[in-house]
Design a protein around this motif. Structure first.
Motif, PDB file in Angstrom:
ATOM      1  N   UNK A  29      45.770 -36.403   1.313  1.00 28.41           N
ATOM      2  CA  UNK A  29      47.313 -36.299   1.781  1.00 28.41           C
ATOM      3  C   UNK A  29      47.834 -36.022   0.319  1.00 28.41           C
ATOM      4  N   UNK A  30      47.386 -36.187  -0.721  1.00 28.94           N
ATOM      5  CA  UNK A  30      48.413 -35.183  -2.189  1.00 28.94           C
ATOM      6  C   UNK A  30      47.550 -34.403  -2.496  1.00 28.94           C
ATOM      7  N   UNK A  31      46.695 -33.801  -1.802  1.00 31.88           N
ATOM      8  CA  UNK A  31      46.504 -32.260  -1.728  1.00 31.88           C
ATOM      9  C   UNK A  31      46.848 -31.270  -0.557  1.00 31.88           C
ATOM     10  N   UNK A  32      47.368 -32.027   0.536  1.00 31.83           N
ATOM     11  CA  UNK A  32      48.508 -31.319   1.600  1.00 31.83           C
ATOM     12  C   UNK A  32      49.492 -31.326   0.754  1.00 31.83           C
ATOM     13  N   UNK A  33      50.193 -31.960   0.524  1.00 34.63           N
ATOM     14  CA  UNK A  33      51.781 -32.327   0.067  1.00 34.63           C
ATOM     15  C   UNK A  33      51.843 -31.506  -0.864  1.00 34.63           C
ATOM     16  N   UNK A  34      50.951 -30.668  -1.450  1.00 36.85           N
ATOM     17  CA  UNK A  34      50.610 -29.817  -2.531  1.00 36.85           C
ATOM     18  C   UNK A  34      50.804 -28.636  -2.645  1.00 36.85           C
ATOM     19  N   UNK A  35      50.450 -28.528  -1.243  1.00 37.35           N
ATOM     20  CA  UNK A  35      49.791 -27.312  -0.517  1.00 37.35           C
ATOM     21  C   UNK A  35      51.661 -26.994  -0.484  1.00 37.35           C
ATOM     22  N   UNK A  36      51.875 -27.956   0.225  1.00 34.37           N
ATOM     23  CA  UNK A  36      53.256 -28.121   1.164  1.00 34.37           C
ATOM     24  C   UNK A  36      53.944 -27.819  -0.027  1.00 34.37           C
ATOM     25  N   UNK A  37      54.280 -28.186  -1.124  1.00 38.00           N
ATOM     26  CA  UNK A  37      55.349 -28.253  -2.128  1.00 38.00           C
ATOM     27  C   UNK A  37      55.175 -26.334  -2.546  1.00 38.00           C
ATOM     28  N   UNK A  38      53.602 -26.213  -3.036  1.00 36.90           N
ATOM     29  CA  UNK A  38      53.208 -24.766  -3.564  1.00 36.90           C
ATOM     30  C   UNK A  38      54.209 -23.429  -2.163  1.00 36.90           C
ATOM     31  N   UNK A  39      54.209 -23.381  -0.917  1.00 38.02           N
ATOM     32  CA  UNK A  39      54.679 -22.826  -0.295  1.00 38.02           C
ATOM     33  C   UNK A  39      56.012 -22.992  -0.138  1.00 38.02           C
ATOM     34  N   UNK A  40      56.929 -24.009  -0.525  1.00 38.85           N
ATOM     35  CA  UNK A  40      58.130 -23.658  -0.471  1.00 38.85           C
ATOM     36  C   UNK A  40      58.525 -23.022  -1.718  1.00 38.85           C
ATOM     37  N   UNK A  41      57.687 -23.485  -3.327  1.00 43.10           N
ATOM     38  CA  UNK A  41      58.071 -23.405  -4.022  1.00 43.10           C
ATOM     39  C   UNK A  41      57.836 -20.888  -3.965  1.00 43.10           C
ATOM     40  N   UNK A  42      57.541 -20.775  -3.550  1.00 49.75           N
ATOM     41  CA  UNK A  42      57.342 -19.330  -3.109  1.00 49.75           C
ATOM     42  C   UNK A  42      57.906 -18.882  -2.487  1.00 49.75           C
ATOM     43  N   UNK A  43      59.146 -19.362  -1.491  1.00 55.44           N
ATOM     44  CA  UNK A  43      59.634 -19.147  -0.878  1.00 55.44           C
ATOM     45  C   UNK A  43      60.671 -18.875  -1.824  1.00 55.44           C
ATOM     46  N   UNK A  44      61.209 -20.299  -1.931  1.00 51.57           N
ATOM     47  CA  UNK A  44      62.758 -20.249  -3.038  1.00 51.57           C
ATOM     48  C   UNK A  44      62.087 -18.697  -4.687  1.00 51.57           C
ATOM     49  N   UNK A  45      60.956 -18.675  -4.880  1.00 52.67           N
ATOM     50  CA  UNK A  45      61.233 -17.594  -6.077  1.00 52.67           C
ATOM     51  C   UNK A  45      61.227 -16.241  -5.189  1.00 52.67           C
ATOM     52  N   UNK A  46      60.503 -16.042  -4.090  1.00 56.72           N
ATOM     53  CA  UNK A  46      61.142 -14.745  -3.575  1.00 56.72           C
ATOM     54  C   UNK A  46      62.273 -15.071  -2.543  1.00 56.72           C
ATOM     55  N   UNK A  47      63.087 -15.722  -2.600  1.00 58.81           N
ATOM     56  CA  UNK A  47      64.914 -15.764  -2.471  1.00 58.81           C
ATOM     57  C   UNK A  47      65.165 -15.245  -3.542  1.00 58.81           C
ATOM     58  N   UNK A  48      65.043 -15.823  -5.232  1.00 52.82           N
ATOM     59  CA  UNK A  48      65.514 -15.095  -6.325  1.00 52.82           C
ATOM     60  C   UNK A  48      65.317 -14.267  -6.430  1.00 52.82           C
ATOM     61  N   UNK A  49      64.264 -13.352  -6.295  1.00 52.48           N
ATOM     62  CA  UNK A  49      63.705 -11.998  -6.746  1.00 52.48           C
ATOM     63  C   UNK A  49      64.421 -10.734  -5.988  1.00 52.48           C
ATOM     64  N   UNK A  50      64.686 -11.722  -4.455  1.00 49.73           N
ATOM     65  CA  UNK A  50      64.980 -10.563  -3.953  1.00 49.73           C
ATOM     66  C   UNK A  50      66.485 -10.410  -3.153  1.00 49.73           C
ATOM     67  N   UNK A  51      66.972 -11.747  -3.920  1.00 50.61           N
ATOM     68  CA  UNK A  51      68.459 -11.961  -3.528  1.00 50.61           C
ATOM     69  C   UNK A  51      68.484 -12.317  -2.267  1.00 50.61           C
TER      70      UNK A  51
END
Length: 656
Positions: A29-51
Motif C-alpha cells: 500500500x505504501x508503494x502504490x500510494x507513493x506512485x500515485x503521489x509521483x503521478x500527481x507531482x508530475x502533473x503539478x510540475x507540468x502545469x507550472x512549466x506550461x503555465x
C-alpha cells in the motif's frame, strides 16, 4: 485478446520480489500510494512549466476504495496518467521506471528558471520501477486503468502475475490512474482479508504514508440519529416505547495528516505539541526530557526530530530492547527502526530522520549505499552529544535525572571497542563524590585538584555508603583529597580503559602505592618500624601462605586494624564483578594484607609472636578474613572463622 509476456529476466525478478525482497506484505500500500503521489507531482510540475490553466494543487487527491463483495481494493489518483505506450513501457518491463525518466529529464535542465524552486520541491519517490509489482504479494489479479493528461482515450493494463499481461482500450472520466487489486483469499498462514477493512487501511496509511503531501481519501459508512426515542400511547392501549431511528450515510474521510511536524519551523511548534507527538508516536505515557529538532543541508540533506525520554523503558537494559530511529524518504516511512542511525551508547534516543537524498534499493527497506547513512549518523551523534552537554551546563538537575536513567549506557560506550569513543563521551559521565556528596563530572573533579595531586582517586564497590566507610579512604580524606565512588559494575573497567583524563591518571584507593608524597621523617619512621617487625610480618605471611602475595605495615590506615590492597591494574572489585559472570575462569587479583601498626591489634600480634608463635596462625587467619569481609568478598572457611572467634572469647573469659 493475446496476452503479452514479460521478459524472462522480468519474470524472475517478479517472482524474487514477491517472495523475498519485501519483508512485510503490507508494504504494497505504501508503494502504490507513493506512485500515485509521483503521478500527481508530475502533473503539478507540468502545469507550472506550461503555465496550464485550470490545474490547482488543491484539486489533487488520492482515493482508496474497498469492495468486499468483489474483494477489490482500489487506489486512484488524478495525476498525469499514462498513455498506452507508457503503460507498456512502465508496467511491461520490470524495473523500467517512468518516475526515474521524469526526474532525469528535469535534472538535465528541461525546466525554465522560473520554476526552478518548484522543481526542487518535487521529490519523485518511485525511482526504481518495481514498487508497483509489490501489489502481486496480496493480489491474484491487478488491473490498471489510466488516462494521460490531455488525452481522450483511457487504457487498461491487466495481469495475473508472472505469466503475462494484456493492454486494451478503456474508459475513464478524467486524467489519472486507478489500480484495482483483486485481493487473494485468506489462508491459514496469511490473513489477506484484513486489506479489505477500513481500519487496517487507515492504520497502514498512518504508519507509512501519513505525510504524503496530497490528501488520501476514502468513503466511510457512518450512522446518525434522525428521530429521538418516544413513547406512543394510543387510546385503550398500553404505552409503547419506540427506539430512536438511525440512518446510515457515506462521508469522505482524510486518512493522512500531510504536513510532518518536523517540516515546520521550530518557532511554530510549542512544547505541548512536541510532547503530544512524542507520546502518541512512541507509546510513552510521559513527556520527553529533551526535544532535538534540526534541519541540515549539505551533501546529504535531512530533517531530524529526536527525543530523549524522561525514563528508561522497562526493557531498556535487556536483549529485547531494539534501538533505532524511524527513517523517512520524502515523508514516506521506509524503515521503522534504522539501527545504523544511532550508536549503541545513544540507543535511548527516539525519533525520526527524513531525507530526500537517500539512495534506496528496489525494496526501499534497505539502503543502496551506506555512505549517505553514515554521514547522517555522524552528524546526529555530534548533535546529540552537544545537546547533552548543553543540558548539563544549563539544567544540572535535569541532566542528573537523565544520567541516572541512561548514564550506564554511556559508560558502556566508553568501555566498548577498547575505549575507541572515550574522548567523545568522557565529559558526559558522572560519579558520586566523597567531598561534594553528589554526582560530579570528571572535569569538575580535576578543577578542584590541588597542584600537587597527581592522580584522580576512586573506590569501587556496591554502594556509596559502604565505599565511604572503607578503611582505605582514611588517609585520602585526612589529606582533604576527593574520591570518586564507583557503584556500577562497569565503572572501574571504564576508568581502566580511559587510563587518564586531562593528563591525570586514575588510581584506585586500594592499590598498593597511592602515590602520595611523604616527608623524609615519615619515610624514615615507616622504614624503621617495618625493619624492626620484619620477622613478625614474615610469620604472618607464612601463616597465610598463597592467600596473599605480601603482608606489610600500612601507610594508609588510621583507625582500622587491617585492609586488603591490590597490585597495579587488576583490582579486588574487578575480581568480584568477573566472578559473578558466567564462564569466568577464576581470575584472582593480587592480594596484599596491610596491618595498621598504630592499632591495638598490632600489639596483640607482637605479643603472640614473642610468646606463642602458634597463635600467630590464628590471628593471621582472623585478620585476613576480616579484611575479606570489609571488601565484600566471601571468606574461605566460615566455620574455622567462627571457631577462632569463639576460642579467643573463651580465652579472654578464662583470664578474667
Amino acid at each position: 485478446m493475446a496476452k503479452k509476456q514479460f521478459k524472462a529476466e522480468s519474470k524472475r525478478l517478479l517472482d524474487l520480489m514477491i517472495n523475498s525482497i519485501y519483508t512485510h506484505k503490507e508494504i504494497f500500500l505504501r508503494e502504490l500510494i507513493s506512485n500515485a503521489s509521483d503521478a500527481i507531482d508530475k502533473l503539478y510540475y507540468k502545469s507550472l512549466v506550461e503555465q496550464a490553466s485550470g490545474v490547482s494543487k488543491d484539486d489533487f487527491s488520492i482515493w482508496i476504495s474497498i469492495d468486499k463483495t468483489d474483494r477489490t481494493l482500489t487506489i486512484s489518483d488524478n495525476g498525469i496518467g499514462m498513455t498506452r505506450d507508457e503503460l507498456e513501457s512502465n508496467l511491461g518491463t520490470i524495473a523500467k521506471s517512468g518516475s526515474l525518466d521524469f526526474k532525469e529529464a528535469v535534472d538535465e535542465g528541461a525546466a525554465p528558471d522560473k520554476v526552478q524552486t518548484a522543481k526542487d520541491a518535487i521529490d519523485i519517490i518511485g525511482q526504481f520501477g518495481v514498487g508497483f509489482y509489490s501489489a502481486f504479494m496480496v493480489s491474484s489479479k491487478v488491473r490498471v486503468i489510466s488516462r494521460a493528461y490531455g488525452e481522450e482515450t483511457a487504457w487498461e493494463w491487466e495481469s495475473n502475475g508472472a505469466e503475462g499481461y494484456t493492454v486494451k482500450e478503456s474508459e475513464r472520466g478524467g486524467n489519472g490512474t486507478e489500480i484495482i487489486l483483486t485481493i487473494k483469499e485468506s489462508t491459514d498462514d496469511e490473513k489477506f482479508d484484513e486489506y479489505l477493512e477500513v481500519y487496517r487501511i487507515r492504520s497502514l496509511i498512518k504508519r507509512y504514508s501519513d505525510y504524503i503531501r496530497y490528501p488520501i481519501m476514502t468513503n466511510v459508512e457512518k450512522s446518525r440519529q434522525v428521530q429521538e426515542a418516544e413513547i406512543e400511547n394510543e387510546e385503550g392501549d398500553e404505552a409503547e416505547k419506540r427506539e430512536p431511528i438511525f440512518e446510515t450515510y457515506i462521508e469522505a474521510e482524510t486518512l493522512n495528516s500531510m504536513t510532518p511536524i518536523w517540516k515546520r519551523g521550530k518557532n511554530e511548534i510549542g512544547d505541548e505539541e512536541y510532547n503530544e507527538y512524542y507520546r502518541e508516536k512512541f507509546g510513552d505515557y510521559t513527556s520527553p526530557m529533551k526535544v532535538i529538532h534540526t534541519s541540515v543541508e549539505g551533501v546529504v540533506s535531512y530533517d531530524a526530530l529526536l527525543f530523549i525520554p524522561a525514563k528508561a523503558p522497562y526493557n531498556y537494559y535487556s536483549k529485547e530492547y531494539e534501538k533505532g530511529l524511524q527513517l523517512y524518504s520524502s515523508g514516506v516511512m521506509i524503515m521503522e527502526k534504522c539501527a545504523d542511525l544511532l550508536p549503541d551508547y545513544f540507543s535511548f534516543v527516539k525519533g525520526l530522520v527524513d531525507s530526500q537524498d537517500l539512495s534506496l534499493n528496489i525494496s526501499r527497506e534497505m539502503l543502496q549505499h551506506d555512505r549517505q547513512l553514515k554521514g547522517i549518523a555522524s552528524r546526529l551523534e555530534s548533535k546529540i552529544k552537544s545537546e547533552l552537554l548543553a543540558l548539563l551546563n544549563t539544567d544540572r538537575e535535569k541532566y542528573e535525572e537523565f544520567f541516572k536513567a541512561f548514564g550506564l549506557q554511556i559508560k558502556f560506550g566508553i568501555y566498548d571497542n577498547f575505549g575507541m569513543k572515550k574522548e567523545n563521551l568522557q565529559d558526559l559521565i558522572m560519579f558520586h563524590s566523597s567531598k561534594e556528596k553528589k554526582l560530579v563530572t570528571l572535569s569538575e573533579y580535576v578543577s578542584r585538584m590541588d597542584a600537587e595531586q597527581k592522580f584522580i582517586y576512586f573506590a569501587a564497590g556496591e554502594t556509596v555508603e559502604k565505599l565511604d566507610n572503607l578503611p582505605q579512604t582514611e588517609l585520602l580524606k585526612d589529606k582533604g583529597i576527593e574520591i570518586l565512588y564507583l557503584t556500577d559494575d562497569v565503572d572501574e573497567f571504564v576508568l581502566r580503559v580511559m587510563n587518564e583524563y586531562k593528563e591525570k591518571q586514575f588510581k584506585s584507593i586500594s592499590e598498593g602505592d597511592l602515590g602520595i608524597e611523604e616527608s623524609e621523617e615519615e619515610k624514615k619512621a615507616a622504614e624503621e618500624k617495618a625493619e624492626s617487625n620484619k620477622d613478625m610480618i614474615a610469620a604472618v605471611k607464612e601463616a597465610l601462605g598463597e592467600k596473599v602475595t605480601e603482608v606489610k605495615l600500612s601507610r594508609r590506615l588510621k583507625s582500622h586494624p587491617v585492609c586488603l590492597a591490590s597490585g597495579e591494574g587488576f583490582s579486588l572489585e574487578m575480581e568480584k564483578v568477573l566472578a559473578a559472570m558466567p564462564m569466568n575462569e577464576g581470575v584472582k587479583a593480587e592480594r596484599i594484607l596491610e596491618i595498621n601498626s598504630e592499632h591495638p591489634v598490632f600489639e596483640a600480634l607482637k605479643a603472640a609472636f614473642e610468646k606463642d608463635r602458634e597463635k600467630i596462625k590464628t590471628y593471621a587467619g582472623l585478620l585476613y578474613d576480616q579484611a575479606l569481609l570489609i571488601e565484600g568478598l566471601p571468606i574461605e572457611d566460615p566455620v574455622a572463622f567462627s571457631n577462632a572467634i569463639c576460642e579467643l572469647m573463651s580465652e579472654k573469659t578464662a583470664v578474667e
